[in-house]
Motif scaffolding. Sequence first.
Motif, short mmCIF file in Angstrom:
data_model
loop_
_atom_site.label_atom_id
_atom_site.label_comp_id
_atom_site.label_asym_id
_atom_site.label_seq_id
_atom_site.Cartn_x
_atom_site.Cartn_y
_atom_site.Cartn_z
N ARG A 81 -5.00 -2.10 -0.25
CA ARG A 81 -5.95 -1.61 0.77
C ARG A 81 -7.06 -2.62 1.02
O ARG A 81 -7.57 -2.76 2.12
CB ARG A 81 -6.54 -0.27 0.34
N SER A 82 -7.45 -3.31 -0.03
CA SER A 82 -8.52 -4.30 0.10
C SER A 82 -8.05 -5.47 0.98
O SER A 82 -8.81 -5.98 1.80
CB SER A 82 -8.92 -4.76 -1.30
N ALA A 90 0.85 -1.21 0.00
CA ALA A 90 0.00 0.00 0.00
C ALA A 90 0.87 1.25 0.00
O ALA A 90 0.55 2.24 -0.65
CB ALA A 90 -0.92 0.00 1.21
N ARG A 91 1.98 1.20 0.74
CA ARG A 91 2.87 2.36 0.80
C ARG A 91 3.55 2.61 -0.55
O ARG A 91 3.70 3.73 -0.98
CB ARG A 91 3.96 2.12 1.87
N ALA A 115 2.53 1.47 -3.56
CA ALA A 115 1.66 1.38 -4.75
C ALA A 115 1.74 2.64 -5.60
O ALA A 115 1.60 3.75 -5.08
CB ALA A 115 0.22 1.13 -4.31
N LYS A 116 1.95 2.45 -6.88
CA LYS A 116 2.07 3.60 -7.79
C LYS A 116 0.86 3.70 -8.72
O LYS A 116 0.63 4.74 -9.34
CB LYS A 116 3.35 3.48 -8.61
N THR A 117 0.12 2.59 -8.87
CA THR A 117 -1.02 2.62 -9.78
C THR A 117 -2.31 2.43 -8.96
O THR A 117 -2.28 1.86 -7.87
CB THR A 117 -0.94 1.49 -10.82
N PRO A 118 -3.45 2.89 -9.51
CA PRO A 118 -4.72 2.72 -8.80
C PRO A 118 -5.00 1.25 -8.46
O PRO A 118 -5.45 0.93 -7.35
CB PRO A 118 -5.75 3.27 -9.79
N LEU A 148 -2.88 0.06 -5.52
CA LEU A 148 -3.31 0.70 -4.27
C LEU A 148 -4.61 0.07 -3.77
O LEU A 148 -4.74 -0.29 -2.59
CB LEU A 148 -3.50 2.20 -4.50
N LEU A 149 -5.57 -0.09 -4.69
CA LEU A 149 -6.86 -0.68 -4.31
C LEU A 149 -6.69 -2.11 -3.78
O LEU A 149 -7.30 -2.49 -2.79
CB LEU A 149 -7.81 -0.70 -5.52
#
Lengths: 438, 233
Positions: A267-268, A254-255, A257-260, A263-264
């Motif tokens: 976080r999920s 998560a830290r 992550a460069k792309t959506p 990141l999603l």
Amino acid sequence: MIARVAWLLARPGTSGAAASLLPVTAFAIVTALLLVVLGGAQSFWTWSDDIGVTYQALAVIALVLLVVPLASLGGAAARLSARRRDDRLATLRLLGATPATVSALAVLESVVLAAAGAIAGVVLYFLLVPLVALIPFRGEPLGVDGVLLGLPALAAVFAGVVLLAAASAVLGLRQVVISPLGVRTKQDAPKLHWLRIVIGVAVIAIAFLMMSVLQVAGSMLVIFAMLGLAFGGTIAVLNLIGPWVIRLVAQSQARRAKTPARLLAARSVLESPKAAWRQVSGVAMTSFMAVFAGTGIALLGSFGEAGDVESMQLFDDIRTGILITVIGSFLMVASSVGVNQAAGILDRGELYRSLDMLGMPTPTMDSARRRAVMSPLRITAIGSAVTAAIVMLPLTGAAIIVAPLSLAVIAGVLAAGIGVVWLGLLATKPMLERAAAG
Amino acid sequence: MSSFVIEASGLSKSFGQTHALAGVDLQVRTGEAIAIMGASGSGKTTLLHCLAGITRPDAGTVDFQSGAGRVEVTSLSERERSRLRREAYGFVFQQGLLIPELTAVENVALALMLNGMPRARAEEYGRGWLAALGLAGMEDRRIGQLSGGQAQRVAIARAQVTGASVVFADEPTGALDSATSAEVMQALLDSTTGQGRTLVVVTHDADVAGRCSRIVDMRDGRIVGERVPGVAA
């Protein structure tokens, strides 16, 4: 009255026929796999000679290993079945239906869907019997008579699946009964204590020491006891540290992550590392077992060429058994992932629709949910295999030298298993596309 | 160059036997706040979806005028319309529909990341917008840890962060109490028309509509009236 309301609720809702078909399909898969596993195990009890007892003991171990992914799949199917009508049942409660009525409706719905699925599962099992019967053990195929279960076993499995659905419906809908206005606010991601990793590392270190001093054990009984403790202890530890490791990796992802999509996905997973672990924990057991037992068998097989025919046959059969257990486990995990994903898409339909309106491409949404499953799966499968390799280090090292092909087969099966889970995710992609399109 | 940012003409849309839109013409001026009102089923949300390129009408056209030129939205492919929504439009929905597992700033930054902006810069912009909307210090809270009004401000920041020239809002205050509703509407107006941008709002709420520069009334899929708030029809 309850039957009449249940019939009204049974009509297709906004989520369409998929909401009913999915739990039925999931229960069908659970039933069919359970019957296939039991049928295969049953065939081992037709042997009454000395070596037959060894086969029966090994069958019990395989059954225990398959219980975890099967329970996970059963639970996923039951949760999906119970969840699909949450909103309507909550509305009924607000309209004045008593808690007893709502509970009865929930149980009735789940039982009907589970029963339909279980019947389909029995049919599927009968279709699979000829294939399972071809699997060779002790030099000959198991045979249809060996793997065909009797009526009492079929009825018991049917009743078990239906009871599981009913129990899950009662537990799953307790919140609707208690507070019909209650919403899932997802306020805080659960935290897991670092003490888990300390205990885990300590147990793995003890298991490693036990395996290192195995050769100085005085008797076969002590050797088996030490093997059992190392195996059982490490398996227990995997459950303890699995969610913790998954959370740790997801935090780092998560830290960074460069792309959506990345990141999603991260976080999920962080939303519930325990749920992410539950979904793939069956693979942890089998992956660990495949390397743990596979290494031993590979070595024994290579050293045992001077041994008797019966021992060689046993080694071959154990290898077959390991492969079947690993494949079965991955099939169950893949089904479980498919069911969970389908339920997730139904649950988050409105969110996916809104993301589509915002202009988020569907491939980005799909990539996010695939990563959210595949990342924990890779960590679990590879992590468990590596843990087993560490515990068995002296033997693993020797096996790499003297029996590289056997280890390569195990690695290949693990890789194929990960591929099967990926296919399970692919199967739910059209559902996501429909949800996003609204 | 036309002073209309959006021009729709002859829009019709049916769902089965239901005629949601029956020949709607509408021009939206640059920098205005226009409220679309009407009873449930009058076709106002369908109209908003057609104007925003979410739904393709059965007949009629929608033109969008941007700095880059004029685009006929209705003739674009699904993919092109998706890109247009991502880059040129902003959206605020009734329930916010934010991603619950992301933090406030990540929800806002995601809109920019989808357009290819690096995450660090996108989050920097996101923090700026959140601060401007009174959410400084709440950037790292998850959506469940925010009140309804705060969450709706995050949704406004997400709609604005890309520099969208038009923001479409569907019942943006529908789930809020009257005091919070007034605050959120003010934040929405400040960040759109206050910056020379355009706002298209679908609402049941007369107070919300009353704060817009123009109100169009719909019934049975048609525009049946147009008025300026505070001026007798």
